[in-house]
Design an enzyme around this catalytic site. Structure first.
Site, short mmCIF file in Angstrom:
data_model
loop_
_atom_site.label_atom_id
_atom_site.label_comp_id
_atom_site.label_asym_id
_atom_site.label_seq_id
_atom_site.Cartn_x
_atom_site.Cartn_y
_atom_site.Cartn_z
N GLY A 12 64.40 -95.24 61.73
CA GLY A 12 66.10 -96.01 61.41
C GLY A 12 65.31 -96.95 60.39
O GLY A 12 65.98 -97.76 60.72
N SER A 13 64.12 -96.79 59.33
CA SER A 13 64.60 -98.08 58.40
C SER A 13 65.17 -98.03 57.47
O SER A 13 65.82 -99.40 56.96
CB SER A 13 62.80 -97.84 57.69
N ASN A 14 66.14 -96.72 57.29
CA ASN A 14 67.34 -96.82 56.25
C ASN A 14 68.37 -97.47 56.79
O ASN A 14 69.13 -99.08 56.67
CB ASN A 14 67.87 -95.63 56.21
N ASN A 108 75.16 -89.82 52.63
CA ASN A 108 73.78 -89.77 53.39
C ASN A 108 72.46 -90.28 51.69
O ASN A 108 72.80 -90.05 50.39
CB ASN A 108 73.55 -87.99 53.32
N HIS A 110 68.60 -89.46 50.04
CA HIS A 110 67.41 -88.40 49.97
C HIS A 110 66.39 -89.20 49.60
O HIS A 110 66.87 -89.49 48.58
CB HIS A 110 68.32 -86.66 50.00
N ASP A 151 72.28 -81.69 51.60
CA ASP A 151 72.00 -82.30 50.48
C ASP A 151 72.48 -82.18 49.23
O ASP A 151 72.30 -81.90 47.58
CB ASP A 151 70.42 -82.33 50.49
C1 GRF Z 1 63.92 -91.46 54.55
O1 GRF Z 1 63.22 -91.29 54.68
C2 GRF Z 1 65.62 -90.46 54.47
O2 GRF Z 1 65.21 -90.28 52.97
C3 GRF Z 1 65.34 -88.99 54.85
O3 GRF Z 1 64.16 -89.65 56.13
C4 GRF Z 1 64.04 -90.87 56.42
C5 GRF Z 1 64.67 -91.59 56.93
O4 GRF Z 1 63.32 -91.99 57.14
N1 GRF Z 1 66.52 -89.03 55.12
P1 GRF Z 1 63.89 -93.66 58.37
O5 GRF Z 1 64.52 -93.48 59.86
O6 GRF Z 1 65.34 -94.16 58.20
O7 GRF Z 1 62.65 -94.55 58.61
#
Ligand code: GRF
Length: 210
Positions: A12-14, A108, A110, A151
């Site tokens: 969940g870092s994003n 999304n 990517h 994607d």
């Molecule tokens: C990220 O690299 C994103 O681009 C890809 O999956 C990864 C998820 O990482 N779709 P996080 O869970 O958001 O840390």
């Protein structure tokens, strides 16, 4: 106020980057109304709960049929007043009826420069290994609209990073992740400010500040 529902399968870092941008006032017109994960032990659910954001484990495996799963997803999205769906490390494909119901309102992130290095099987370190194997000198991150295929939808934002000669998939992933954490909040901000014009599948960003 833009009600955002985030789907994720992992750490969940994003999602956290978007949440931090909302909490620090960078995205005043958006709120995260729900986080959904197909993985009951996903870190993204813990982050949501620690910020008192509703967090649900919803997986197709919980339902007898795809129809029942779709109905549950649609009802959950409806009851949370969803304006924008954000896939932040979600490893499943959204069922077509959900894509149709929220067409041009699902984004999304990517970790590559789509349309290259995307599609089925292109996730996590596989993406970066493929970029290195192709001897690319540039990689980066893409935020795109989600359609019925992995994607494939129209690109909304893209930002590049250099690929260095001694890069490993891990070092490249780390460099790209820093860009992801800027790009995804920027995309949510654009939506929240109504600055994403959508005519059919054509995306017009009125005036993107770098
Ligand atoms: C990220 O690299 C994103 O681009 C890809 O999956 C990864 C998820 O990482 N779709 P996080 O869970 O958001 O840390």
């Amino acid at each position: 106020m833009l009600n955002v529902v985030v789907f994720g399968s992992g750490r969940g870092s994003n999602f956290k980057a978007v949440l931090d941008a909302i909490l620090d006032g960078s995205i005043p017109l958006a709120r995260i109304s729900l986080v959904i994960s197909n993985n009951a032990s996903a870190g993204i659910l813990d982050i949501a709960r620690s910020h008192t954001i509703p967090a649900l484990h919803i997986s197709q495996k919980q339902f007898e049929t795809e129809t029942a799963f779709v109905a549950a997803l649609l009802e959950t999205l409806r009851s949370h007043g969803t304006d924008l769906v954000v896939l932040a490390g979600y490893m499943k494909r959204l069922p077509p009826p959900v894509v149709h119901a929220y067409r041009n309102r699902i984004i999304n992130i990517h970790p590559a420069l789509l349309p290259r290095f995307g599609g089925h099987g292109m996730y996590g370190l596989h993406v970066h290994a493929a970029v290195l194997a192709a001897q690319e000198t540039v990689s980066g991150a893409t935020v795109h609209l989600v359609d019925e295929e992995y994607d494939r939808g129209p690109t909304l934002l893209q930002r590049t990073v250099p690929v260095l000669p001694d890069d490993t998939p891990e070092t490249l992933a780390a460099r790209v992740l820093l860009v992801e954490h800027r790009l995804l909040p920027e995309a949510v901000r654009l939506f929240s400010e109504g600055r994403v014009d959508i005519n059919g599948n054509v995306m017009h960003i009125r005036s993107l500040q770098e």
